[in-house]
Every structure is written in C-alpha cells, then in structure tokens.
Motif scaffolding. Structure first.
Motif, PDB file in Angstrom:
ATOM      1  N   ALA A 149     -16.354   2.340   9.608  1.00 18.07           N
ATOM      2  CA  ALA A 149     -15.881   2.012   8.260  1.00 18.07           C
ATOM      3  C   ALA A 149     -14.705   2.910   7.889  1.00 18.07           C
ATOM      4  CB  ALA A 149     -17.015   2.184   7.255  1.00 18.07           C
ATOM      5  N   GLY A 150     -13.669   2.289   7.314  1.00 19.88           N
ATOM      6  CA  GLY A 150     -12.503   3.039   6.871  1.00 19.88           C
ATOM      7  C   GLY A 150     -12.010   2.524   5.530  1.00 19.88           C
ATOM      8  N   ILE A 151     -11.105   3.274   4.939  1.00 17.71           N
ATOM      9  CA  ILE A 151     -10.434   2.879   3.699  1.00 17.71           C
ATOM     10  C   ILE A 151      -8.942   3.131   3.865  1.00 17.71           C
ATOM     11  CG2 ILE A 151     -12.381   3.149   2.110  1.00 17.71           C
ATOM     12  CD1 ILE A 151     -11.407   5.994   1.523  1.00 17.71           C
ATOM     13  N   CYS A 152      -8.141   2.350   3.153  1.00 17.77           N
ATOM     14  CA  CYS A 152      -6.679   2.450   3.270  1.00 17.77           C
ATOM     15  C   CYS A 152      -6.052   2.859   1.940  1.00 17.77           C
ATOM     16  CB  CYS A 152      -6.080   1.108   3.672  1.00 17.77           C
ATOM     17  SG  CYS A 152      -6.592   0.540   5.285  1.00 17.77           S
ATOM     18  N   GLU A 153      -4.885   3.469   2.028  1.00 16.10           N
ATOM     19  CA  GLU A 153      -4.084   3.788   0.843  1.00 16.10           C
ATOM     20  C   GLU A 153      -2.631   3.902   1.275  1.00 16.10           C
ATOM     21  OE1 GLU A 153      -3.421   3.289  -2.162  1.00 16.10           O
ATOM     22  OE2 GLU A 153      -5.072   4.471  -2.997  1.00 16.10           O
ATOM     23  N   ARG A 154      -1.739   3.518   0.381  1.00 16.10           N
ATOM     24  CA  ARG A 154      -0.306   3.584   0.650  1.00 16.10           C
ATOM     25  C   ARG A 154       0.278   4.769  -0.108  1.00 16.10           C
ATOM     26  NH1 ARG A 154       3.107   0.371   3.065  1.00 16.10           N
ATOM     27  NH2 ARG A 154       1.663  -1.373   3.201  1.00 16.10           N
ATOM     28  N   TYR A 155       1.127   5.543   0.578  1.00 16.34           N
ATOM     29  CA  TYR A 155       1.773   6.707  -0.033  1.00 16.34           C
ATOM     30  C   TYR A 155       3.282   6.589   0.110  1.00 16.34           C
ATOM     31  CZ  TYR A 155      -2.817   8.747  -0.402  1.00 16.34           C
ATOM     32  OH  TYR A 155      -4.128   8.973  -0.739  1.00 16.34           O
ATOM     33  N   ASP A 156       3.989   7.038  -0.925  1.00 18.72           N
ATOM     34  CA  ASP A 156       5.451   7.013  -0.915  1.00 18.72           C
ATOM     35  C   ASP A 156       5.995   8.171  -0.098  1.00 18.72           C
ATOM     36  OD1 ASP A 156       5.549   4.767  -2.566  1.00 18.72           O
ATOM     37  OD2 ASP A 156       5.485   5.993  -4.382  1.00 18.72           O
ATOM     38  N   ASN A 157       7.071   7.891   0.629  1.00 23.56           N
ATOM     39  CA  ASN A 157       7.775   8.911   1.395  1.00 23.56           C
ATOM     40  C   ASN A 157       8.973   9.404   0.592  1.00 23.56           C
ATOM     41  OD1 ASN A 157       6.057   8.504   3.675  1.00 23.56           O
ATOM     42  ND2 ASN A 157       7.242   6.683   4.177  1.00 23.56           N
ATOM     43  N   GLU A 158       9.532  10.524   0.995  1.00 22.61           N
ATOM     44  CA  GLU A 158      10.681  11.107   0.291  1.00 22.61           C
ATOM     45  C   GLU A 158      11.902  10.193   0.320  1.00 22.61           C
ATOM     46  OE1 GLU A 158      11.439  15.026   1.781  1.00 22.61           O
ATOM     47  OE2 GLU A 158       9.483  15.770   1.150  1.00 22.61           O
ATOM     48  N   ASP A 159      12.022   9.353   1.361  1.00 26.59           N
ATOM     49  CA  ASP A 159      13.199   8.476   1.485  1.00 26.59           C
ATOM     50  C   ASP A 159      13.062   7.166   0.701  1.00 26.59           C
ATOM     51  OD1 ASP A 159      11.400   6.976   2.957  1.00 26.59           O
ATOM     52  OD2 ASP A 159      12.497   7.142   4.850  1.00 26.59           O
ATOM     53  N   GLY A 160      11.968   7.026  -0.069  1.00 28.95           N
ATOM     54  CA  GLY A 160      11.770   5.826  -0.869  1.00 28.95           C
ATOM     55  C   GLY A 160      10.916   4.766  -0.183  1.00 28.95           C
ATOM     56  N   GLU A 204     -20.334  -5.613   9.212  1.00 26.84           N
ATOM     57  CA  GLU A 204     -18.875  -5.660   9.278  1.00 26.84           C
ATOM     58  C   GLU A 204     -18.292  -6.645   8.263  1.00 26.84           C
ATOM     59  OE1 GLU A 204     -18.063  -4.544  13.968  1.00 26.84           O
ATOM     60  OE2 GLU A 204     -18.058  -6.645  13.354  1.00 26.84           O
ATOM     61  N   LYS A 205     -18.829  -7.859   8.217  1.00 30.11           N
ATOM     62  CA  LYS A 205     -18.309  -8.877   7.288  1.00 30.11           C
ATOM     63  C   LYS A 205     -18.551  -8.463   5.842  1.00 30.11           C
ATOM     64  CE  LYS A 205     -18.583 -12.739  10.442  1.00 30.11           C
ATOM     65  NZ  LYS A 205     -19.207 -14.005  10.776  1.00 30.11           N
ATOM     66  N   GLU A 206     -19.732  -7.936   5.574  1.00 23.00           N
ATOM     67  CA  GLU A 206     -20.049  -7.469   4.221  1.00 23.00           C
ATOM     68  C   GLU A 206     -19.093  -6.361   3.804  1.00 23.00           C
ATOM     69  OE1 GLU A 206     -23.813  -5.473   1.802  1.00 23.00           O
ATOM     70  OE2 GLU A 206     -23.995  -5.869   3.943  1.00 23.00           O
ATOM     71  N   TYR A 207     -18.787  -5.460   4.718  1.00 28.32           N
ATOM     72  CA  TYR A 207     -17.901  -4.340   4.423  1.00 28.32           C
ATOM     73  C   TYR A 207     -16.481  -4.815   4.107  1.00 28.32           C
ATOM     74  CZ  TYR A 207     -15.663   0.183   4.584  1.00 28.32           C
ATOM     75  OH  TYR A 207     -14.941   1.301   4.244  1.00 28.32           O
TER      76      TYR A 207
END
Length: 166
Positions: free
Chosen positions: A91-102, A135-138
């Motif tokens: 099981a994992g989770i995702c997140e998006r982060y901004d970089n210094e170059d935009g 897996e499908k439930e997750y």
C-alpha cells in the motif's frame, strides 16, 4: 530493487503504471519521507489527504530489512517475500510537490505498520502488504478511509524469510 528517491513503476487508481519518485518532499522535511505510519495516517496533516484521495499500489517481489544483532557491529540483511506469491502489492500514497523551477514531481510514500510474529524478530515495522481481495478495495477512492485503515491494520500475510550474505 527499489531505493528511496528513485523513480519506480507504481499503479494508480486508473489502473495505469507511472514512474513515480519514492519519498514525499514537503518543505519542512530535512529528507524525503519514504514511509507513512498506518496507525496514525488519519491524524497526520502530511498524509491524511493522500490516504483519502491519492492511494497507489507498489508492486514488489520482495523487500529487505536489516536486523540489529547485539553481538555484531554489522546488521544482518534479510530478504522477505510473500509465501506462494511471485509478485505482491504494498500500500502506498501519492502527493505532488512543486520544484524550484516551477515544475512539479509526483512522489509516493509506502505505508508501514507494527510488525508481528516472525517479522517482529527482524524489524519493528513492516510494509502494509495487500492480499488480492484488498488491492481493489484499497485503490477504490470511494472506500471509507476509517474502515480501510482498520482493514489494513488487521490484515495478515504469510511471509518467507531468507538471510542474505554479502
């Protein structure tokens, strides 16, 4: 083999694989956050929204842990796999982060929980390994996060252990 800060193929809820960087990189962190504790995931600001809305599966054939041994300076290395499965999902989770170059980078963090049984003899934490039914439930983002957390906390998987010598 996966290493923190590498891009790895991760399965998202749209059932497509993407190369995603291992390790959340919030501005307050001194180093990437590669793991998220399942027990407190719904209490931690960094992880609560990703757990509710940005879950992913991390495919694996095995993982490694290092066991401390009192009489030895060097730790023992153990390869751990799921019994009778060539490939399994963590099981994992995702997140998006901004970089210094935009630009931005999509990252993931692996869920872990307290170890039990033989795993506890090797390491105090274990990745949250999913069975095929879970897996499908997750990946279903309509699944209630509180119920999902409870399901994952009680889920047990049979593991196989092999000491690795270098």
């Amino acid at each position: 083999m996966y290493y923190p800060s590498q891009n790895n193929l991760i399965l998202l809820p749209n059932n497509k694989f993407y190369a995603i960087k291992w390790g959340f990189t919030p501005s307050f962190a001194k180093k990437p956050l590669i793991n998220a504790r399942l027990e407190s995931i719904l209490e931690k600001q960094t992880f609560i929204e990703p757990f509710k809305r940005k879950r992913c599966l991390i495919p694996a054939t095995s993982f490694y842990e290092f066991k401390e041994v009192d009489s030895q300076e060097k730790k023992e290395r153990w390869q751990i796999a799921v019994t009778d499965l060539d490939i399994f999902s963590i099981a994992g989770i995702c997140e998006r982060y901004d970089n210094e170059d935009g630009s931005s980078t999509l990252t993931y963090s692996m869920l872990t929980k307290d170890s039990v049984g033989q795993m506890a003899d090797v390491h105090h934490r274990v990745p949250v390994i999913l069975d095929k039914n879970t897996e499908k439930e997750y990946l279903n983002l309509k699944t209630d996060p509180n119920q999902l957390q409870e399901t994952l906390l009680t889920l047990t998987i049979d593991l196989t252990f092999k000491q690795v010598t270098n």
